[in-house]
Design an enzyme around this catalytic site. Structure first.
Site, PDB file in Angstrom:
ATOM      1  NE  ARG A   1      20.293  84.634 103.737  1.00 39.02           N
ATOM      2  CZ  ARG A   1      20.265  83.840 104.818  1.00 39.02           C
ATOM      3  NH1 ARG A   1      21.010  84.126 105.869  1.00 39.02           N
ATOM      4  NH2 ARG A   1      19.485  82.773 104.833  1.00 39.02           N
TER       5      ARG A   1
ATOM      6  CG  LEU B   1      -4.339  80.352  96.285  1.00 35.60           C
ATOM      7  CD1 LEU B   1      -3.402  81.171  97.167  1.00 35.60           C
ATOM      8  CD2 LEU B   1      -3.916  80.447  94.830  1.00 35.60           C
TER       9      LEU B   1
ATOM     10  CE  LYS C   1      -1.395  83.465  92.821  1.00 36.14           C
ATOM     11  NZ  LYS C   1      -1.246  82.047  92.510  1.00 36.14           N
TER      12      LYS C   1
ATOM     13  CD  GLU D   1      -4.179  74.376  96.601  1.00 37.91           C
ATOM     14  OE1 GLU D   1      -4.804  75.227  95.970  1.00 37.91           O
ATOM     15  OE2 GLU D   1      -3.391  74.649  97.528  1.00 37.91           O
TER      16      GLU D   1
ATOM     17  CE1 TYR E   1       2.548  82.854  94.080  1.00 38.20           C
ATOM     18  CE2 TYR E   1       2.040  83.220  91.776  1.00 38.20           C
ATOM     19  CZ  TYR E   1       2.120  82.377  92.849  1.00 38.20           C
ATOM     20  OH  TYR E   1       1.752  81.057  92.708  1.00 38.20           O
TER      21      TYR E   1
ATOM     22  NE  ARG F   1      -5.367  84.878  94.939  1.00 40.44           N
ATOM     23  CZ  ARG F   1      -5.455  83.976  93.965  1.00 40.44           C
ATOM     24  NH1 ARG F   1      -6.146  82.855  94.160  1.00 40.44           N
ATOM     25  NH2 ARG F   1      -4.883  84.185  92.802  1.00 40.44           N
TER      26      ARG F   1
ATOM     27  CG  HIS G   1      16.375  84.113 109.122  1.00 32.51           C
ATOM     28  ND1 HIS G   1      17.740  84.046 108.906  1.00 32.51           N
ATOM     29  CD2 HIS G   1      15.868  82.982 108.603  1.00 32.51           C
ATOM     30  CE1 HIS G   1      18.038  82.914 108.283  1.00 32.51           C
ATOM     31  NE2 HIS G   1      16.910  82.243 108.086  1.00 32.51           N
TER      32      HIS G   1
HETATM   33  C1  LIG Z   1      -1.716  76.222  94.695  1.00 28.91           C
HETATM   34  C2  LIG Z   1      -2.708  76.853  93.771  1.00 28.91           C
HETATM   35  N1  LIG Z   1      -4.005  76.494  93.849  1.00 28.91           N
HETATM   36  C3  LIG Z   1      -4.931  77.022  93.032  1.00 28.91           C
HETATM   37  C4  LIG Z   1      -4.589  77.948  92.060  1.00 28.91           C
HETATM   38  C5  LIG Z   1      -5.654  78.519  91.162  1.00 28.91           C
HETATM   39  O1  LIG Z   1      -5.937  79.832  91.574  1.00 28.91           O
HETATM   40  P1  LIG Z   1      -6.504  80.938  90.608  1.00 28.91           P
HETATM   41  O2  LIG Z   1      -7.824  80.432  90.109  1.00 28.91           O
HETATM   42  O3  LIG Z   1      -6.647  82.134  91.469  1.00 28.91           O
HETATM   43  O4  LIG Z   1      -5.521  81.102  89.501  1.00 28.91           O
HETATM   44  C6  LIG Z   1      -3.255  78.377  91.962  1.00 28.91           C
HETATM   45  C7  LIG Z   1      -2.874  79.380  90.972  1.00 28.91           C
HETATM   46  O5  LIG Z   1      -1.731  79.582  90.654  1.00 28.91           O
HETATM   47  C8  LIG Z   1      -2.298  77.820  92.843  1.00 28.91           C
HETATM   48  O6  LIG Z   1      -1.004  78.189  92.772  1.00 28.91           O
END
Ligand SMILES: Cc1ncc(COP(=O)(O)O)c(C=O)c1O
Length: 286
Positions: free
Chosen positions: A99, A203, A146, A179, A33, A52, A101
């Site tokens: 369903r 991320l 993501k 993060e 997403y 991304r 895997h």
């Molecule tokens: C785990 C994580 N880290 C960092 C971010 C920040 O990313 P962005 O600046 O692309 O929104 C997000 C955004 O949802 C996230 O889910």
């Protein structure tokens, strides 16, 4: 303004969008997403978000998505509002199939997006600073993708909420703090802006990338360096970045003040630089 969705090319009110119970996004979290901010009726940093998304799709081997077409659908949905201050949510799943895997032999990926007016939940925290907690990072090994597998993030974010905090910082077994559950983390030490280098552990935040560039442009020294839990007491400032949170000062971690317990000057400078970049974007000069 009612949220508007586009499901496999068909536009409809979000409340009317229906997905199969056999969709692999629902059953397995077999999906990726993006969340994109709309300022002044235009999608902000859309090139970066679509790059991304392409990377996430490749990482989980979902092929055949026409991202130019998806982007046109996004722009049409924004224009259908018309939305000024909004967010776009995009999700691509591997599609619907009995369903099992492994990847199904024949399943068409699901392409879903919606646009929703943005009501800013962070305004007060952005002004006064946010309190956060720390939680063990129990996520999978590909946090750079993501994916919609967000259970660990959900549980940590709920723990933060129950503690009266805005976010949970995720601490890895080696003591590094890469993060938050939905934000990137920055520290300031000796006037230098620090954030973890991109790796499988975090991320690659789009706002993180923008803010590093803004720091360079403003002549603020910056370095990509892992922050450790035992160093958080020694930074003069901490801030978070994210698509909806923008630049968010952190003033307390696990109940202890960061620096003097108020948003610091470097954080304020980054907030101003961010707002200036948005103003330029809305004015059409960037
Ligand atoms: C785990 C994580 N880290 C960092 C971010 C920040 O990313 P962005 O600046 O692309 O929104 C997000 C955004 O949802 C996230 O889910």
């Amino acid at each position: 303004m009612e949220a508007i969705a586009n499901l496999n090319g068909e536009q409809m009110p979000l409340a009317e969008a229906k997905v199969s119970a056999l969709d692999r996004g629902f059953l397995f979290g077999d999906a990726v997403y993006e969340v994109i901010r709309v300022y002044g009726g235009r999608a902000w940093l859309a090139d970066q978000h679509f790059r991304r998304l392409a990377r996430s799709l490749e990482a989980i081997r979902i092929g055949g998505i026409d991202l130019d077409r998806l982007r046109r659908r996004m722009d049409e949905t924004i224009a259908a509002g018309p939305f000024r201050e909004a967010i776009v949510y995009i999700q691509i799943t591997r599609g619907s199939a009995p369903r099992s895997h492994p990847f199904p032999a024949r399943a068409a990926p699901l392409e879903f997006l919606y646009v929703q007016e943005f009501r800013d939940p962070y305004a007060e925290a952005r002004r006064d600073g946010a309190a956060v907690i720390t939680m063990p990072d129990i996520r999978w090994g590909r946090c750079d993708v993501k994916s919609t597998n967000l259970l660990a993030n959900v549980l940590a974010a709920q723990a933060a909420k129950e503690a009266g905090c805005v976010e949970a910082l995720l601490v890895r077994p080696d003591g590094s703090v890469g993060e938050g559950t939905h934000t990137s983390l920055f520290g300031v030490r000796g006037g230098m802006v620090l954030t973890a280098p991109n790796s499988n552990a975090i991320l690659p935040g789009i706002t993180r990338g923008l803010v590093l560039g803004l720091a360079k442009r403003a002549g603020v020294p910056e370095r990509e360096q892992v922050l450790r839990l035992d160093e958080l007491g020694r930074v003069s400032e901490l801030f978070l970045t994210g698509t909806t949170s923008e630049v968010l000062p952190v003033v307390r971690v696990d109940g202890r003040p960061v620096g003097d317990g108020r948003p610091g000057p470097v954080t304020r400078r980054m907030q101003e630089a961010y707002q200036e970049a948005v103003r330029e974007f809305v004015a059409g000069t960037s």
